[in-house]
Each structure stands twice: as structure tokens, then as C-alpha cells.
Motif scaffolding. Structure first.
Motif, PDB file in Angstrom:
ATOM      1  N   GLN A 109     -20.512   9.393  18.727  1.00 22.74           N
ATOM      2  CA  GLN A 109     -20.935  10.620  18.075  1.00 22.74           C
ATOM      3  C   GLN A 109     -19.721  11.492  17.795  1.00 22.74           C
ATOM      4  O   GLN A 109     -18.640  11.251  18.318  1.00 22.74           O
ATOM      5  N   LEU A 110     -19.930  12.502  16.972  1.00 19.67           N
ATOM      6  CA  LEU A 110     -18.837  13.377  16.577  1.00 19.67           C
ATOM      7  C   LEU A 110     -19.120  14.821  16.955  1.00 19.67           C
ATOM      8  O   LEU A 110     -20.259  15.272  16.914  1.00 19.67           O
ATOM      9  N   PHE A 111     -18.054  15.532  17.323  1.00 22.92           N
ATOM     10  CA  PHE A 111     -18.123  16.983  17.318  1.00 22.92           C
ATOM     11  C   PHE A 111     -17.984  17.384  15.850  1.00 22.92           C
ATOM     12  O   PHE A 111     -16.897  17.346  15.283  1.00 22.92           O
ATOM     13  N   ASN A 112     -19.110  17.730  15.239  1.00 28.30           N
ATOM     14  CA  ASN A 112     -19.118  18.125  13.834  1.00 28.30           C
ATOM     15  C   ASN A 112     -18.423  19.477  13.704  1.00 28.30           C
ATOM     16  O   ASN A 112     -18.781  20.440  14.385  1.00 28.30           O
ATOM     17  N   SER A 113     -17.429  19.563  12.832  1.00 27.09           N
ATOM     18  CA  SER A 113     -16.626  20.782  12.728  1.00 27.09           C
ATOM     19  C   SER A 113     -17.445  22.000  12.305  1.00 27.09           C
ATOM     20  O   SER A 113     -17.051  23.134  12.578  1.00 27.09           O
ATOM     21  N   SER A 114     -18.589  21.794  11.661  1.00 21.79           N
ATOM     22  CA  SER A 114     -19.388  22.937  11.210  1.00 21.79           C
ATOM     23  C   SER A 114     -20.202  23.567  12.332  1.00 21.79           C
ATOM     24  O   SER A 114     -20.710  24.683  12.187  1.00 21.79           O
ATOM     25  N   VAL A 115     -20.330  22.854  13.469  1.00 25.43           N
ATOM     26  CA  VAL A 115     -21.130  23.385  14.580  1.00 25.43           C
ATOM     27  C   VAL A 115     -20.370  23.330  15.905  1.00 25.43           C
ATOM     28  O   VAL A 115     -20.967  23.410  16.974  1.00 25.43           O
ATOM     29  N   SER A 116     -19.049  23.202  15.849  1.00 26.41           N
ATOM     30  CA  SER A 116     -18.263  23.046  17.076  1.00 26.41           C
ATOM     31  C   SER A 116     -17.094  24.017  17.106  1.00 26.41           C
ATOM     32  O   SER A 116     -16.520  24.358  16.069  1.00 26.41           O
ATOM     33  N   ILE A 117     -16.742  24.436  18.314  1.00 24.01           N
ATOM     34  CA  ILE A 117     -15.598  25.330  18.491  1.00 24.01           C
ATOM     35  C   ILE A 117     -14.568  24.658  19.390  1.00 24.01           C
ATOM     36  O   ILE A 117     -14.877  23.720  20.134  1.00 24.01           O
ATOM     37  N   VAL A 118     -13.335  25.139  19.311  1.00 23.11           N
ATOM     38  CA  VAL A 118     -12.286  24.693  20.215  1.00 23.11           C
ATOM     39  C   VAL A 118     -11.786  25.914  20.978  1.00 23.11           C
ATOM     40  O   VAL A 118     -11.507  26.960  20.383  1.00 23.11           O
ATOM     41  N   ALA A 119     -11.747  25.803  22.288  1.00 27.41           N
ATOM     42  CA  ALA A 119     -11.256  26.883  23.147  1.00 27.41           C
ATOM     43  C   ALA A 119      -9.909  26.462  23.718  1.00 27.41           C
ATOM     44  O   ALA A 119      -9.773  25.358  24.252  1.00 27.41           O
ATOM     45  N   LYS A 137     -25.130  30.924  26.274  1.00 26.85           N
ATOM     46  CA  LYS A 137     -25.838  32.109  25.786  1.00 26.85           C
ATOM     47  C   LYS A 137     -25.865  32.184  24.262  1.00 26.85           C
ATOM     48  O   LYS A 137     -26.669  32.926  23.682  1.00 26.85           O
ATOM     49  N   TYR A 138     -24.988  31.409  23.605  1.00 24.27           N
ATOM     50  CA  TYR A 138     -24.935  31.458  22.143  1.00 24.27           C
ATOM     51  C   TYR A 138     -25.877  30.458  21.482  1.00 24.27           C
ATOM     52  O   TYR A 138     -26.189  30.594  20.301  1.00 24.27           O
ATOM     53  N   GLY A 139     -26.312  29.454  22.222  1.00 19.54           N
ATOM     54  CA  GLY A 139     -27.224  28.475  21.649  1.00 19.54           C
ATOM     55  C   GLY A 139     -27.168  27.156  22.387  1.00 19.54           C
ATOM     56  O   GLY A 139     -26.347  26.957  23.295  1.00 19.54           O
ATOM     57  N   LYS A 140     -28.034  26.244  22.008  1.00 21.85           N
ATOM     58  CA  LYS A 140     -28.134  24.953  22.676  1.00 21.85           C
ATOM     59  C   LYS A 140     -26.891  24.106  22.402  1.00 21.85           C
ATOM     60  O   LYS A 140     -26.465  23.946  21.267  1.00 21.85           O
ATOM     61  N   ILE A 141     -26.333  23.559  23.462  1.00 20.12           N
ATOM     62  CA  ILE A 141     -25.090  22.792  23.400  1.00 20.12           C
ATOM     63  C   ILE A 141     -25.402  21.301  23.453  1.00 20.12           C
ATOM     64  O   ILE A 141     -26.223  20.857  24.253  1.00 20.12           O
ATOM     65  N   TYR A 142     -24.736  20.514  22.604  1.00 17.02           N
ATOM     66  CA  TYR A 142     -24.964  19.066  22.671  1.00 17.02           C
ATOM     67  C   TYR A 142     -23.787  18.305  23.262  1.00 17.02           C
ATOM     68  O   TYR A 142     -23.906  17.105  23.548  1.00 17.02           O
ATOM     69  N   GLY A 143     -22.656  18.959  23.477  1.00 18.10           N
ATOM     70  CA  GLY A 143     -21.544  18.231  24.068  1.00 18.10           C
ATOM     71  C   GLY A 143     -20.379  19.125  24.433  1.00 18.10           C
ATOM     72  O   GLY A 143     -20.133  20.147  23.781  1.00 18.10           O
ATOM     73  N   TYR A 153     -13.507  21.309  23.722  1.00 15.51           N
ATOM     74  CA  TYR A 153     -14.395  21.323  22.566  1.00 15.51           C
ATOM     75  C   TYR A 153     -15.808  21.598  23.062  1.00 15.51           C
ATOM     76  O   TYR A 153     -16.247  21.031  24.065  1.00 15.51           O
ATOM     77  N   VAL A 154     -16.511  22.460  22.343  1.00 19.62           N
ATOM     78  CA  VAL A 154     -17.914  22.730  22.647  1.00 19.62           C
ATOM     79  C   VAL A 154     -18.703  22.561  21.355  1.00 19.62           C
ATOM     80  O   VAL A 154     -18.428  23.245  20.361  1.00 19.62           O
ATOM     81  N   GLY A 155     -19.657  21.637  21.364  1.00 20.97           N
ATOM     82  CA  GLY A 155     -20.468  21.378  20.180  1.00 20.97           C
ATOM     83  C   GLY A 155     -21.863  21.949  20.345  1.00 20.97           C
ATOM     84  O   GLY A 155     -22.498  21.773  21.385  1.00 20.97           O
ATOM     85  N   PHE A 156     -22.340  22.635  19.313  1.00 22.63           N
ATOM     86  CA  PHE A 156     -23.679  23.223  19.316  1.00 22.63           C
ATOM     87  C   PHE A 156     -24.577  22.463  18.343  1.00 22.63           C
ATOM     88  O   PHE A 156     -24.115  21.687  17.508  1.00 22.63           O
ATOM     89  N   TYR A 157     -25.871  22.730  18.437  1.00 25.48           N
ATOM     90  CA  TYR A 157     -26.820  22.134  17.502  1.00 25.48           C
ATOM     91  C   TYR A 157     -26.919  22.939  16.206  1.00 25.48           C
ATOM     92  O   TYR A 157     -27.329  22.402  15.182  1.00 25.48           O
ATOM     93  N   ASN A 185     -11.566  19.820  12.241  1.00 18.96           N
ATOM     94  CA  ASN A 185     -11.905  18.461  11.819  1.00 18.96           C
ATOM     95  C   ASN A 185     -12.912  17.857  12.793  1.00 18.96           C
ATOM     96  O   ASN A 185     -12.973  18.245  13.961  1.00 18.96           O
ATOM     97  N   HIS A 186     -13.687  16.908  12.301  1.00 17.78           N
ATOM     98  CA  HIS A 186     -14.602  16.197  13.188  1.00 17.78           C
ATOM     99  C   HIS A 186     -13.797  15.466  14.264  1.00 17.78           C
ATOM    100  O   HIS A 186     -12.724  14.922  13.993  1.00 17.78           O
ATOM    101  N   VAL A 187     -14.318  15.457  15.473  1.00 15.05           N
ATOM    102  CA  VAL A 187     -13.648  14.794  16.593  1.00 15.05           C
ATOM    103  C   VAL A 187     -14.632  13.864  17.281  1.00 15.05           C
ATOM    104  O   VAL A 187     -15.775  14.239  17.551  1.00 15.05           O
ATOM    105  N   SER A 188     -14.195  12.651  17.575  1.00 16.16           N
ATOM    106  CA  SER A 188     -15.044  11.682  18.247  1.00 16.16           C
ATOM    107  C   SER A 188     -15.269  12.075  19.701  1.00 16.16           C
ATOM    108  O   SER A 188     -14.356  12.538  20.383  1.00 16.16           O
ATOM    109  N   LEU A 189     -16.495  11.886  20.190  1.00 15.48           N
ATOM    110  CA  LEU A 189     -16.764  12.104  21.605  1.00 15.48           C
ATOM    111  C   LEU A 189     -16.127  11.017  22.456  1.00 15.48           C
ATOM    112  O   LEU A 189     -15.784  11.251  23.610  1.00 15.48           O
ATOM    113  N   GLN A 190     -15.982   9.814  21.901  1.00 22.25           N
ATOM    114  CA  GLN A 190     -15.330   8.739  22.639  1.00 22.25           C
ATOM    115  C   GLN A 190     -13.814   8.892  22.498  1.00 22.25           C
ATOM    116  O   GLN A 190     -13.287   8.920  21.390  1.00 22.25           O
TER     117      GLN A 190
END
Length: 256
Positions: A109-119, A137-143, A153-157, A185-190
Motif C-alpha cells: 500500500q501507499l501513503f497517498n500524498s493527498s492524504v498524508s503528512i510528514v512530521a 484528533k484530526y481524523g481516522k488514521i490508516y498508517g 509519515y502519518v496517513g489519513f483516510y 510524493n507517494h511512499v510505499s508502506l513496505q
């Protein structure tokens, strides 16, 4: 809502496939990727963690000797494909303050850049669980993934959740002033592509995975009840696990 994106399988054939490559191709459906494992995790921990999924035949580690990453990866070959598919139900559970990434090796799966942040500039001892608590608190997290010390990386739905999470930019978190931006950019979870056979480390991983582990075989021979679960019991276990998953609603519990 932005749907999860899946990376296609990376089949990078070598000019002359080896015996190992042919064996790996036969066994790949039995192999799962497990990321975000604590560095101290050993084979015994994995046997205990996945005892209700099935019997582990072989484990290959990636990243355990690297000093630039805060976690490691295990490729686990189960006795059967069904057991491997059972194991992926452990995806996104909290294990010793780490939120695991568990998936079939061919379903990256990918951290889709449109729904993911980098801290960035997070403390090196920051756990996945602390990140989850800070950003949930900002929304449901998928990864969640920490690819290196100081970065996460924090990915949201949802896009809205990711943009709202930018409020954390230039704020104090766990004792550090952190930087939070949208992922570019999109980032692979693997964290490693097991199909990239041009990589020397990958070739070693594949060679280990197609081999046998006599100690594991002996362990299961002496403990017949480990790795054996009826379908109904397994279904009930998964129902309870989903209710308690840290990335779902409710008060999660930790495993391990």
C-alpha cells in the motif's frame, strides 16, 4: 474520501532466474510483510504474536543491524497460504507501542500524498502510539511509519484530516518543536521491495525465506496446540481484535 491506493506487485525478473527464484515464486503466497517491529523483537515473539494465525515456517529480518532506523521488518513464511492470509488481520494493531504494518508481500500500500503528512524533528524515542495519540484528533488514521530517526509519515483516510493536521506545524510535541507538512510524493508502506532481485539484500532475504528452520519445526512438533485454531474461534478472535484495533473507534488495547 480518498480510497487507499495499492502499489502493484514489483516483478523484476533476472535474466537467468535461479533455483531460489523458482522456489520463492512457489512460496510467495505464504509470505507476509510485517513492518514497524520493535528492534528487540525475536522469532519467539513472532510465534507468540501470530500463534492464532498459523505455523511459521521461516523468518527473514530486514533492518535489524541498521543504526539509522528505529524499527525493523520481518518477512514471515507461513505453512499455508490460508495462514498467511489470517496473519494479515494483525495489520494496524498496537504491539509494544508500535503500530504494525502487516500485509501480503504482493499487496503493498501507499501513503497517498493527498492524504498524508510528514512530521520532522520528532524525538528519536517517540513511539508510534504517541504519534497516533497526537494526530488522531484530526481524523481516522490508516498508517504510521517512521522511516528514520526524527521523521514520521502519518496517513489519513480523508484529505480534510490531513490538512487539519498541518496545525501541528511549529508546535511542541514530546519536547521538540516539530515541522509538519503534506507528503510530496507517494511512499510505499513496505520499506523494502522483495521483488527487486537486483538488490543484494533482497536476494539474501529470498534465500532465507525458501529455506527451513529446524528449531521452529521442532518447537511446533512439541507444541501441537500452537498455531491450531478452529474457524469459529478464529472468527471470534478477529472480531474482538477489530474492535480493539488502535486505528478503529473505541479504546484500544495493546498486544504484547
Amino acid at each position: 474520501m480518498v480510497s487507499l491506493r495499492f502499489a502493484s506487485c514489483y516483478f523484476l525478473p533476472t535474466p537467468n532466474p535461479t533455483v531460489i527464484d523458482h522456489l520463492f515464486e512457489r512460496l510467495e503466497a505464504n509470505i507476509v510483510y510485517v513492518g514497524n517491529l520493535p528492534l528487540e523483537t525475536d522469532v519467539g515473539d513472532l510465534v507468540e504474536l501470530f500463534k492464532h494465525a498459523g505455523r511459521i515456517k521461516r523468518v527473514a529480518w530486514y533492518g535489524e543491524n541498521r543504526e539509522d532506523v528505529p524499527s525493523k521488518v520481518a518477512f514471515i513464511r507461513f505453512h499455508t497460504m490460508i495462514q498467511a492470509m489470517n496473519a494479515k488481520n494483525w495489520d494496524r494493531i498496537c504491539y509494544k507501542d508500535s503500530i504494525l504494518i502487516v500485509m501480503m508481500i504482493c499487496r503493498d500500500q501507499l501513503f497517498n500524498s493527498s492524504v498524508s503528512i510528514v512530521a520532522r524533528n520528532i524525538r528519536s524515542d517517540t513511539t508510534d502510539w504517541q504519534l497516533f495519540e497526537a494526530f488522531r484528533k484530526y481524523g481516522k488514521i490508516y498508517g504510521i511509519l517512521k522511516p528514520s530517526y526524527g521523521t514520521a509519515y502519518v496517513g489519513f483516510y480523508y484529505e480534510q484530516a490531513a490538512h487539519q493536521a498541518l496545525e501541528m506545524h511549529n508546535s511542541m510535541f514530546n519536547g521538540n518543536l516539530i515541522e509538519v507538512k503534506m507528503l510530496q510524493n507517494h511512499v510505499s508502506l513496505q520499506q523494502v521491495n522483495i521483488y527487486d532481485t537486483s538488490n543484494v539484500d533482497v536476494r539474501l532475504l529470498r534465500e532465507i525465506l525458501v529455506g527451513e528452520d529446524r528449531e521452529l519445526d521442532q518447537f511446533y512438533a512439541e507444541n501441537n496446540n500452537v498455531g491450531n485454531l478452529t474457524f469459529n474461534n478464529f472468527s471470534n478472535l478477529m472480531l474482538n481484535r477489530r474492535r480493539l484495533s488502535p486505528l478503529h473507534e473505541g479504546n484500544p488495547r495493546q498486544m504484547g
